[in-house]
Design an enzyme around this catalytic site. Structure first.
Site, PDB file in Angstrom:
ATOM      1  N   TYR A 196      84.120  46.669  40.395  1.00 42.71           N
ATOM      2  CA  TYR A 196      82.726  46.685  39.932  1.00 42.71           C
ATOM      3  C   TYR A 196      82.672  47.241  38.509  1.00 42.71           C
ATOM      4  O   TYR A 196      82.424  46.533  37.572  1.00 42.71           O
ATOM      5  CB  TYR A 196      81.857  47.497  40.880  1.00 42.71           C
ATOM      6  CG  TYR A 196      80.383  47.409  40.556  1.00 42.71           C
ATOM      7  CD1 TYR A 196      79.632  46.309  40.950  1.00 42.71           C
ATOM      8  CD2 TYR A 196      79.746  48.425  39.851  1.00 42.71           C
ATOM      9  CE1 TYR A 196      78.274  46.222  40.644  1.00 42.71           C
ATOM     10  CE2 TYR A 196      78.396  48.348  39.539  1.00 42.71           C
ATOM     11  CZ  TYR A 196      77.670  47.252  39.935  1.00 42.71           C
ATOM     12  OH  TYR A 196      76.332  47.162  39.626  1.00 42.71           O
ATOM     13  N   SER A 205      77.669  40.615  40.863  1.00 40.94           N
ATOM     14  CA  SER A 205      76.695  41.143  39.922  1.00 40.94           C
ATOM     15  C   SER A 205      77.409  41.647  38.674  1.00 40.94           C
ATOM     16  O   SER A 205      78.033  40.863  37.964  1.00 40.94           O
ATOM     17  CB  SER A 205      75.871  42.240  40.606  1.00 40.94           C
ATOM     18  OG  SER A 205      74.688  42.458  39.927  1.00 40.94           O
ATOM     19  N   ASP A 207      67.646  34.269  43.246  1.00 38.27           N
ATOM     20  CA  ASP A 207      68.070  35.540  42.672  1.00 38.27           C
ATOM     21  C   ASP A 207      67.192  35.848  41.465  1.00 38.27           C
ATOM     22  O   ASP A 207      67.304  35.209  40.422  1.00 38.27           O
ATOM     23  CB  ASP A 207      69.539  35.480  42.254  1.00 38.27           C
ATOM     24  CG  ASP A 207      70.112  36.838  41.887  1.00 38.27           C
ATOM     25  OD1 ASP A 207      69.309  37.759  41.629  1.00 38.27           O
ATOM     26  OD2 ASP A 207      71.342  36.975  41.858  1.00 38.27           O
ATOM     27  N   HIS A 252      69.676  38.146  45.382  1.00 39.47           N
ATOM     28  CA  HIS A 252      70.824  38.851  44.831  1.00 39.47           C
ATOM     29  C   HIS A 252      71.741  39.412  45.917  1.00 39.47           C
ATOM     30  O   HIS A 252      72.893  39.723  45.649  1.00 39.47           O
ATOM     31  CB  HIS A 252      70.330  39.985  43.936  1.00 39.47           C
ATOM     32  CG  HIS A 252      71.364  40.525  43.020  1.00 39.47           C
ATOM     33  ND1 HIS A 252      71.984  39.760  42.061  1.00 39.47           N
ATOM     34  CD2 HIS A 252      71.918  41.761  42.910  1.00 39.47           C
ATOM     35  CE1 HIS A 252      72.855  40.497  41.395  1.00 39.47           C
ATOM     36  NE2 HIS A 252      72.846  41.714  41.899  1.00 39.47           N
TER      37      HIS A 252
END
Length: 738
Positions: free
Chosen positions: A502, A582, A665, A700
């Site tokens: 991430y 993301s 999203d 999302h």
């Protein structure tokens, strides 16, 4: 403990239920790993991709002209875009249907997902509340009970709100007497939600409905006559899912009145990016207003004395110099967790009567570990810290004296630990990569933990193990990584490996339990999670080392993790898949465009892939605190240098890719994924497929129905294993345990 509402995207990128790993759930145990001698997928005829028109759109950024030929794909609702979306999905699902492993993976994942699971309970008035999922329910159900041993009563079932399970519960707050519930409802994964009110005693809804709420929860007044919330103005028709969100406002809604009569508590017409999260202190005396500015890890704190209806909002902490998290208060004495002069966090006390910094008192000083959360229960602090990205929990007196530690099962993650000052119990969840999420009750008088709810999952955790390793990044930084797998695997460079990361927004990747991850391990795979800079594992300095002009450090950390796994013969490039969602989708996009030869498969999900225009849609402007902005000349150079969309090079042999996104999203708009896919398909020199999987009636990630999650990860794993030459291997049977 009160938790400030998430305002202006305080958790801008967090995946389903604020999780970040491949789905917070559970999984299985296989019989034996697939043959390590199987070859990677053989070259296949190149796919014929749907036509994507090239426009002569060029922007000038500080004297640099940048083409944007696929800008028309930013509008997902245009007839041309819809035609492209349908053609891409037809190609992708046609490809997936030919993979023999796919249906078996889906059956296995469905089998393992079918187990009862619970949330951490909380207490209001004479009632307990918690969420429960019986296994394959699309959405978890809210229950209430008069005691821990009493038969629970169904209070709210979101699965009844839509036929396909795409309406989800998005936040819940209970009055102090436990009689009224304010809850949010989100449709098709959107960040927009409606607030509604339910009578806990009757199970019936009141007529109150609040619209155009985003990044806000409801917080009841002490008397239960109304609640505070934040909202944006109603967007223009057609701009609901793409228009920028500015000028959030804080309101009070009085029960039984229309929203048009709600009282405006606070707004700032001179600060369009400020967001406001109002919550009432446990004593009902104060409204604390958390003021955020996008996703910046700094905030202001204001308050209003609710004892006096005519009181003004007081600016208590008004310098953008640190992060301040309210913990609790004793009349005018307020406790905050802050990283002011303490990048790993500390606890200070501030008296509203003498708020000057010279009068602040440090209660818990900064330690060697990172302070994750602090609550005040039974008049003592429960302190959750991170040591190398895993949890430790300590008890500390109100004057800062150590009182002892919780005994935890191993390297895992603790969440929960909520309650109020007068409570003598707290509840927490514990999970690891090989331990299902278990709910514990902790007695603060006897200092003993007891299992409250333990899932019965059809796998044997004794057959799996997790180890933590440390590797060296490009600039010499020491980076931790968790490796989870079946015991007894042979490290000969052929293990199918999934590397997850991430690296942003101060979000730490701590151990979690996931059916999807364990299904990967069941196939004889290695699941690796790298704790990259940009995250919150080691406090502010670790986070800021992966932001703005230093963002390349995050990609270097990830690439170095891949190189380490290959050098140590855990895997090979052909058997290495990378996954991120993301901000993690940006991570995968940057890694695959910078080092296409290093990976066998790339799986960027709901990613921020156009780094020059991300700030122009919905809440994207809020991310400039981490990324910077193309409107700044120096930051533009850094963004343009790694922006995945702009670093796709024609004539490059890219690895197999499956981009995945969703048509609803409204956080990271799907135009990012659409444009990147069109560019990568046109640029691909090799035979490896570049596909995009576009989920419908989803957003999302938050609130995504269980069935859609199972289908998505079954497809991702089938695609990856097929490209590694393992697509014909049948799913392995697990070993069932009680």
């Amino acid at each position: 403990m009160k938790t400030p509402a998430l305002t202006a995207v305080a958790c801008a990128f967090w995946f389903t239920h604020c999780s970040h790993a491949p789905v917070q759930a559970e999984a299985p145990v296989p019989a034996a790993p697939p043959s390590s001698t199987a070859a990677p997928a053989a070259s296949a005829p190149r796919l014929s991709y749907p036509a994507a028109r090239l426009d002569d759109v060029v922007d000038d950024y500080h004297g640099t002209r940048v083409a944007d030929p696929y800008r028309w794909l930013e509008n997902p609702d245009s007839p041309e875009s819809r035609q492209w979306i349908e053609a891409e999905n037809k190609l992708t699902f046609g490809y997936l249907e030919k993979i023999p492993l796919r249906e078996g993976l889906k059956r296995r994942m469905t089998e393992l997902w079918d187990y009862e699971r619970f949330s951490v309970p909380w207490h209001r008035g004479s009632r307990y509340f918690y969420f429960r999922n019986d296994g394959l329910q699309s959405q978890s159900v809210l229950y209430t009970a008069d005691s821990l041993s009493a038969e629970p009563r169904l209070l709210l079932d979101p699965n009844t709100l839509s036929a396909d399970g795409t309406v989800a519960l998005a936040g819940a707050d209970i009055t102090d007497d436990g009689n009224l519930l304010a809850y949010g409802v989100a449709t098709a994964g959107s960040d927009w939600k409606e607030l509604r009110v339910r009578d806990v005693r009757t199970g019936k809804d009141l007529p109150d409905v609040i619209k155009w709420v985003k990044f806000s929860e409801a917080s009841w007044s002490g008397d239960g006559k109304g609640f505070f919330y934040s909202r944006y103005d109603e967007p223009k028709t057609g701009e609901e899912l793409r228009g920028a969100n500015y000028y959030q406002k804080l309101y009070f809604h009085k029960l039984g009145t229309p929203q048009s009569q709600d009282t405006l508590i606070y707004e700032r017409k001179d600060q369009k990016e400020w967001g406001f999260g109002g919550f009432v202190t446990d004593d009902g005396r104060y409204l604390v207003i958390n003021v955020s500015r996008g996703t910046e890890q700094k905030n202001l704190v204001f308050y209003k004395d609710l004892k006096d209806p005519k009181s003004k909002v007081v600016e208590l902490l008004r310098d953008w110099d640190a992060e301040y998290d309210y913990i609790a208060n004793d009349d005018t004495r307020f406790w905050f967790k802050t990283d002011l002069d303490a990048p790993r966090g500390r606890v200070v006390a501030i008296d509203l009567r003498k708020p000057e910094r010279a009068n602040w008192k440090e209660i818990i000083p900064q330690g060697a570990e990172t302070l994750s959360s602090v609550s005040l229960v039974n008049d003592q602090f429960l302190v959750n810290v991170m040591k190398d990205a895993h949890s430790q929990v300590r008890r500390v007196s109100r004057d800062g004296k150590p009182l002892g530690e919780f005994s935890l099962p191993g390297l895992g993650t603790v969440s929960g630990l909520g309650g109020r000052r007068e409570d003598t119990e707290t509840f927490y969840a514990y999970a690891s990569y090989t331990t299902p999420t278990t709910i514990y009750r902790y007695d603060l008088k006897t200092h003993e933990s007891q299992v409250f709810k333990a899932p019965q999952v059809k796998f044997d955790p004794a057959q799996y193990e997790t180890e933590q390793v440390f590797y060296t990044s490009k600039d010499g930084s020491r980076v931790p990584m968790f490796l989870s797998h079946k015991k007894g695997l042979k490290w000969d460079g052929n293990t199918p490996t999934l590397l997850y990361g991430y690296g942003g927004f101060n979000v730490p990747l701590t151990p979690s339990f996931s059916v999807a991850s364990l299904v990967w391990m069941e196939q004889g795979g290695l699941y690796a999670v790298a704790n990259l800079r940009g995250g919150g594992e080691y406090g502010r300095e670790w986070h800021e080392a992966g932001t703005k002009l230093h963002k390349q450090n995050v990609f270097d950390d990830f690439i170095s993790a891949a190189e380490w796994l290959i050098a140590k013969k855990y895997t090979s490039s052909e058997r290495l898949a990378i996954l991120g969602r993301s901000n993690g989708g940006l991570l995968v996009g940057a890694a695959v465009t910078q080092r296409p030869e290093l990976f066998g498969v790339a799986l960027p999900g709901v990613g921020v892939l156009d780094m020059l225009r991300f700030h122009k849609f919905t809440i994207g402007w809020a991310w400039t605190s981490d990324y910077g902005s193309s409107e700044n000349a120096e930051e533009f150079k850094a963004l343009h240098a790694y922006s995945p969309l702009h670093q796709v090079k024609k004539g490059t042999r890219y690895p197999a890719m499956m981009v995945h996104t969703a048509d609803h999203d409204d956080r990271v708009v799907p135009g990012h994924s659409f444009k990147f896919t069109a560019a990568a398909q046109a640029a691909q020199e090799g035979d490896a497929p570049v596909l995009i999987r576009i989920e419908t009636k989803a957003g999302h990630g938050a609130g995504k129905p269980t069935g859609k999650i199972i289908e998505e990860y079954s497809d991702l794993w089938a695609f990856s294993l097929d490209r590694m030459g393992l697509g014909a291997t049948p799913p392995m049977a697990g070993t069932s345990t009680p």
